[in-house]
Design a protein around this motif. Structure first.
Motif, PDB file in Angstrom:
ATOM      1  N   ARG A  23     -31.948  26.675 -21.605  1.00  0.00           N
ATOM      2  CA  ARG A  23     -31.626  27.859 -20.812  1.00  0.00           C
ATOM      3  C   ARG A  23     -31.777  27.544 -19.316  1.00  0.00           C
ATOM      4  O   ARG A  23     -32.808  27.047 -18.871  1.00  0.00           O
ATOM      5  CB  ARG A  23     -32.544  29.018 -21.211  1.00  0.00           C
ATOM      6  CG  ARG A  23     -32.118  30.350 -20.594  1.00  0.00           C
ATOM      7  CD  ARG A  23     -32.727  31.517 -21.357  1.00  0.00           C
ATOM      8  NE  ARG A  23     -32.329  31.503 -22.759  1.00  0.00           N
ATOM      9  CZ  ARG A  23     -31.169  31.949 -23.218  1.00  0.00           C
ATOM     10  NH1 ARG A  23     -30.275  32.435 -22.360  1.00  0.00           N
ATOM     11  NH2 ARG A  23     -30.895  31.921 -24.502  1.00  0.00           N
ATOM     12  N   GLY A  24     -30.714  27.793 -18.558  1.00  0.00           N
ATOM     13  CA  GLY A  24     -30.706  27.529 -17.129  1.00  0.00           C
ATOM     14  C   GLY A  24     -30.471  26.076 -16.763  1.00  0.00           C
ATOM     15  O   GLY A  24     -30.445  25.733 -15.577  1.00  0.00           O
ATOM     16  N   ALA A  25     -30.272  25.215 -17.762  1.00  0.00           N
ATOM     17  CA  ALA A  25     -30.063  23.789 -17.508  1.00  0.00           C
ATOM     18  C   ALA A  25     -28.616  23.514 -17.106  1.00  0.00           C
ATOM     19  O   ALA A  25     -27.742  24.395 -17.163  1.00  0.00           O
ATOM     20  CB  ALA A  25     -30.431  22.978 -18.755  1.00  0.00           C
ATOM     21  N   THR A  26     -28.370  22.264 -16.707  1.00  0.00           N
ATOM     22  CA  THR A  26     -27.023  21.808 -16.362  1.00  0.00           C
ATOM     23  C   THR A  26     -26.558  20.807 -17.407  1.00  0.00           C
ATOM     24  O   THR A  26     -27.274  19.852 -17.719  1.00  0.00           O
ATOM     25  CB  THR A  26     -26.996  21.142 -14.980  1.00  0.00           C
ATOM     26  OG1 THR A  26     -27.323  22.121 -13.979  1.00  0.00           O
ATOM     27  CG2 THR A  26     -25.628  20.552 -14.669  1.00  0.00           C
ATOM     28  N   ALA A  27     -25.360  21.018 -17.935  1.00  0.00           N
ATOM     29  CA  ALA A  27     -24.749  20.058 -18.859  1.00  0.00           C
ATOM     30  C   ALA A  27     -23.747  19.210 -18.081  1.00  0.00           C
ATOM     31  O   ALA A  27     -22.878  19.740 -17.383  1.00  0.00           O
ATOM     32  CB  ALA A  27     -24.053  20.783 -20.005  1.00  0.00           C
ATOM     33  N   VAL A  28     -23.897  17.905 -18.184  1.00  0.00           N
ATOM     34  CA  VAL A  28     -22.989  16.961 -17.531  1.00  0.00           C
ATOM     35  C   VAL A  28     -22.203  16.262 -18.635  1.00  0.00           C
ATOM     36  O   VAL A  28     -22.789  15.585 -19.481  1.00  0.00           O
ATOM     37  CB  VAL A  28     -23.765  15.942 -16.682  1.00  0.00           C
ATOM     38  CG1 VAL A  28     -22.808  14.933 -16.056  1.00  0.00           C
ATOM     39  CG2 VAL A  28     -24.567  16.658 -15.597  1.00  0.00           C
ATOM     40  N   VAL A  29     -20.881  16.448 -18.647  1.00  0.00           N
ATOM     41  CA  VAL A  29     -20.046  15.986 -19.752  1.00  0.00           C
ATOM     42  C   VAL A  29     -18.838  15.231 -19.207  1.00  0.00           C
ATOM     43  O   VAL A  29     -18.260  15.619 -18.192  1.00  0.00           O
ATOM     44  CB  VAL A  29     -19.557  17.174 -20.617  1.00  0.00           C
ATOM     45  CG1 VAL A  29     -18.987  16.672 -21.938  1.00  0.00           C
ATOM     46  CG2 VAL A  29     -20.657  18.172 -20.863  1.00  0.00           C
ATOM     47  N   THR A  30     -18.443  14.173 -19.871  1.00  0.00           N
ATOM     48  CA  THR A  30     -17.340  13.345 -19.372  1.00  0.00           C
ATOM     49  C   THR A  30     -15.974  13.965 -19.596  1.00  0.00           C
ATOM     50  O   THR A  30     -15.004  13.581 -18.943  1.00  0.00           O
ATOM     51  CB  THR A  30     -17.380  11.952 -20.020  1.00  0.00           C
ATOM     52  OG1 THR A  30     -17.335  12.094 -21.449  1.00  0.00           O
ATOM     53  CG2 THR A  30     -18.659  11.211 -19.624  1.00  0.00           C
ATOM     54  N   LEU A  31     -15.858  14.922 -20.531  1.00  0.00           N
ATOM     55  CA  LEU A  31     -14.600  15.608 -20.804  1.00  0.00           C
ATOM     56  C   LEU A  31     -14.871  17.102 -20.911  1.00  0.00           C
ATOM     57  O   LEU A  31     -15.920  17.508 -21.430  1.00  0.00           O
ATOM     58  CB  LEU A  31     -13.982  15.088 -22.104  1.00  0.00           C
ATOM     59  CG  LEU A  31     -12.589  15.595 -22.482  1.00  0.00           C
ATOM     60  CD1 LEU A  31     -11.535  15.105 -21.488  1.00  0.00           C
ATOM     61  CD2 LEU A  31     -12.217  15.126 -23.899  1.00  0.00           C
ATOM     62  N   GLU A  32     -13.949  17.911 -20.415  1.00  0.00           N
ATOM     63  CA  GLU A  32     -14.102  19.362 -20.486  1.00  0.00           C
ATOM     64  C   GLU A  32     -14.526  19.808 -21.882  1.00  0.00           C
ATOM     65  O   GLU A  32     -13.911  19.402 -22.873  1.00  0.00           O
ATOM     66  CB  GLU A  32     -12.764  20.012 -20.130  1.00  0.00           C
ATOM     67  CG  GLU A  32     -12.755  21.521 -20.208  1.00  0.00           C
ATOM     68  CD  GLU A  32     -11.360  22.106 -20.017  1.00  0.00           C
ATOM     69  OE1 GLU A  32     -11.246  23.342 -19.918  1.00  0.00           O
ATOM     70  OE2 GLU A  32     -10.380  21.311 -19.978  1.00  0.00           O
ATOM     71  N   PRO A  33     -15.580  20.596 -22.003  1.00  0.00           N
ATOM     72  CA  PRO A  33     -16.007  21.078 -23.321  1.00  0.00           C
ATOM     73  C   PRO A  33     -14.857  21.767 -24.057  1.00  0.00           C
ATOM     74  O   PRO A  33     -14.098  22.536 -23.470  1.00  0.00           O
ATOM     75  CB  PRO A  33     -17.130  22.067 -22.983  1.00  0.00           C
ATOM     76  CG  PRO A  33     -17.675  21.569 -21.683  1.00  0.00           C
ATOM     77  CD  PRO A  33     -16.482  21.046 -20.928  1.00  0.00           C
ATOM     78  N   CYS A  34     -14.727  21.457 -25.346  1.00  0.00           N
ATOM     79  CA  CYS A  34     -13.594  21.974 -26.107  1.00  0.00           C
ATOM     80  C   CYS A  34     -13.727  23.468 -26.353  1.00  0.00           C
ATOM     81  O   CYS A  34     -14.816  24.044 -26.298  1.00  0.00           O
ATOM     82  CB  CYS A  34     -13.452  21.217 -27.420  1.00  0.00           C
ATOM     83  SG  CYS A  34     -14.766  21.541 -28.617  1.00  0.00           S
ATOM     84  N   ASN A  35     -12.582  24.063 -26.661  1.00  0.00           N
ATOM     85  CA  ASN A  35     -12.531  25.508 -26.825  1.00  0.00           C
ATOM     86  C   ASN A  35     -11.845  25.885 -28.139  1.00  0.00           C
ATOM     87  O   ASN A  35     -11.106  26.869 -28.210  1.00  0.00           O
ATOM     88  CB  ASN A  35     -11.775  26.140 -25.647  1.00  0.00           C
ATOM     89  CG  ASN A  35     -11.880  27.653 -25.620  1.00  0.00           C
ATOM     90  OD1 ASN A  35     -12.926  28.203 -25.946  1.00  0.00           O
ATOM     91  ND2 ASN A  35     -10.794  28.322 -25.252  1.00  0.00           N
ATOM     92  N   HIS A  36     -12.042  25.059 -29.173  1.00  0.00           N
ATOM     93  CA  HIS A  36     -11.406  25.370 -30.444  1.00  0.00           C
ATOM     94  C   HIS A  36     -12.333  24.990 -31.591  1.00  0.00           C
ATOM     95  O   HIS A  36     -13.286  24.235 -31.423  1.00  0.00           O
ATOM     96  CB  HIS A  36     -10.073  24.643 -30.588  1.00  0.00           C
ATOM     97  CG  HIS A  36     -10.211  23.217 -31.057  1.00  0.00           C
ATOM     98  ND1 HIS A  36     -10.833  22.244 -30.319  1.00  0.00           N
ATOM     99  CD2 HIS A  36      -9.809  22.615 -32.210  1.00  0.00           C
ATOM    100  CE1 HIS A  36     -10.802  21.095 -30.978  1.00  0.00           C
ATOM    101  NE2 HIS A  36     -10.191  21.291 -32.124  1.00  0.00           N
ATOM    102  N   THR A  37     -12.021  25.520 -32.754  1.00  0.00           N
ATOM    103  CA  THR A  37     -12.775  25.210 -33.965  1.00  0.00           C
ATOM    104  C   THR A  37     -11.959  24.265 -34.830  1.00  0.00           C
ATOM    105  O   THR A  37     -10.844  24.605 -35.255  1.00  0.00           O
ATOM    106  CB  THR A  37     -13.091  26.483 -34.765  1.00  0.00           C
ATOM    107  OG1 THR A  37     -13.885  27.348 -33.950  1.00  0.00           O
ATOM    108  CG2 THR A  37     -13.863  26.141 -36.030  1.00  0.00           C
ATOM    109  N   GLY A  38     -12.479  23.065 -35.032  1.00  0.00           N
ATOM    110  CA  GLY A  38     -11.864  22.103 -35.935  1.00  0.00           C
ATOM    111  C   GLY A  38     -12.876  21.788 -37.024  1.00  0.00           C
ATOM    112  O   GLY A  38     -13.358  22.672 -37.721  1.00  0.00           O
ATOM    113  N   ARG A  39     -13.230  20.514 -37.134  1.00  0.00           N
ATOM    114  CA  ARG A  39     -14.314  20.161 -38.061  1.00  0.00           C
ATOM    115  C   ARG A  39     -15.663  20.644 -37.523  1.00  0.00           C
ATOM    116  O   ARG A  39     -16.618  20.779 -38.268  1.00  0.00           O
ATOM    117  CB  ARG A  39     -14.346  18.645 -38.271  1.00  0.00           C
ATOM    118  CG  ARG A  39     -13.100  18.079 -38.942  1.00  0.00           C
ATOM    119  CD  ARG A  39     -13.299  16.600 -39.260  1.00  0.00           C
ATOM    120  NE  ARG A  39     -12.064  16.007 -39.754  1.00  0.00           N
ATOM    121  CZ  ARG A  39     -11.959  14.736 -40.141  1.00  0.00           C
ATOM    122  NH1 ARG A  39     -13.019  13.937 -40.075  1.00  0.00           N
ATOM    123  NH2 ARG A  39     -10.814  14.259 -40.569  1.00  0.00           N
TER     124      ARG A  39
END
Length: 340
Positions: free
Chosen positions: A67-83
């Motif tokens: 909570r309140g943290a920063t996520a650093v990710v190399t690719l935009e977080p996905c916005n769909h449900t797959g597996r």
């Protein structure tokens, strides 16, 4: 604007991403940072069906710890449900206050995570170390953007641009360090392509071999393009993977068929004629040029006609890397923005 700690974390996330397998899914790394920049958790994507990098990192934290943290990710977080479920939702539910990522997700199905996070009240910044991330994901991005495999064209040449001596001999222009580098890169490809002229002249095995001659565990599919039949006793027919042959000069058709077979990374190592054809067709996404400090002169150029009639139409490139390999030099180049 991204803070220095976030940029440093992105560099670490890119290294984490490289731990994941190269394949149908992109290599992605993620870090969760406390407000003071301390790394709380890290994660990366381990392949299809496994948790995505963000979820992998969050799974290592106690409930509420992000909570309140920063996520650093190399690719935009996905916005769909797959597996797996949407990473954007997982970050929202974890209470992350800020997300920093390198590249937008180019896929229509998975894109839109940044907008969803912003709508949820999260501070979002994209484009941090985008060039580095783009280099890491170059082959995957090519498949997404163009619907065909990513093509690397390799050749070895002398300082004056020759691929062979006047009598046709070419082994070896470069030294053992450069040749070992080629084999390591072959092992990272899904398929290796040569022309029938090269097969008949040099009888290559088209395998990826270690310094001691043993085969790498990962071997590219051998592919030969040309109208002439591959001899029954050719070395390439003893390759551990089944040989694919194409009696056509339609390179796009070859790439389309390879894509249908699941190939994402193609390594072209077929002599000046084939290299020139891929470059002329605008199908070379990356060039590996190994340059030996030697002079041969004569007509046997490493690259032939690529359809450039004047300097105004030169195929402009950007240098992605320069490496010294023993006495030889490797230039890794990619088309400049807006160049076919």
């Amino acid at each position: 604007m991204a803070q220095d700690a976030e940029r440093d974390a992105m560099r670490d996330a890119l290294q984490l991403a490289r731990r994941g397998p190269r394949g149908v899914n992109p290599q992605v790394g993620a870090l969760i940072l406390a407000p003071d920049g301390t790394v709380l958790a890290e994660g990366w994507h381990r392949g299809a069906g496994t948790p995505h990098a963000e979820v992998d990192a969050l799974s290592k934290l106690a409930p509420g710890a992000a909570r309140g943290a920063t996520a650093v990710v190399t690719l935009e977080p996905c916005n769909h449900t797959g597996r797996t479920g949407p990473c954007a939702v997982a970050l929202l539910e974890a209470g992350v206050g800020r997300v920093v990522f390198a590249l937008d997700d180019p896929t229509p199905l998975a894109g839109g995570g940044a907008e969803r996070l912003r709508d949820g009240g999260v501070s979002v910044e994209g484009g941090v170390l985008a060039d580095e991330a783009r280099d890491l994901l170059a082959d995957w991005l090519t498949v997404q953007r163009l619907g065909r495999p990513h093509v690397t064209v390799k050749w070895a040449q002398t300082l004056d641009g020759r691929a062979a001596a006047a009598d046709g001999t070419s082994q070896w222009i470069t030294g053992p360090a450069a040749r070992a580098d080629v084999h390591r890169r072959r092992a990272g490809a899904d398929a290796i392509i040569a022309g029938t002229g090269t097969v008949l002249a040099d009888d290559p095995a088209l395998t990826a071999r270690r310094d001691d001659g043993a085969l790498f565990d990962a071997q590219p599919i051998p592919v030969v393009i040309g109208a002439t039949a591959v001899p029954a006793d050719a070395a390439v027919r003893r390759h551990p993977r089944e040989l694919l042959t194409y009696d056509t000069h339609e390179l796009t058709a070859v790439l389309d068929d390879l894509r249908r077979r699941g190939v994402q990374r193609v390594f072209v190592e077929g002599g000046p004629t084939l290299a020139s054809a891929f470059v002329a067709a605008g199908l070379a996404d990356e060039l590996l040029v190994y340059i030996a400090p030697a002079l041969l002169g004569g007509p046997r150029l490493a690259l032939g006609d690529i359809g450039v009639a004047s300097i105004d139409h030169a195929r402009r490139l950007r240098i992605a890397a320069l490496d010294t390999l023993g006495d030889d030099l490797l230039i890794v180049a990619r088309p400049a923005e807006g160049t076919p």
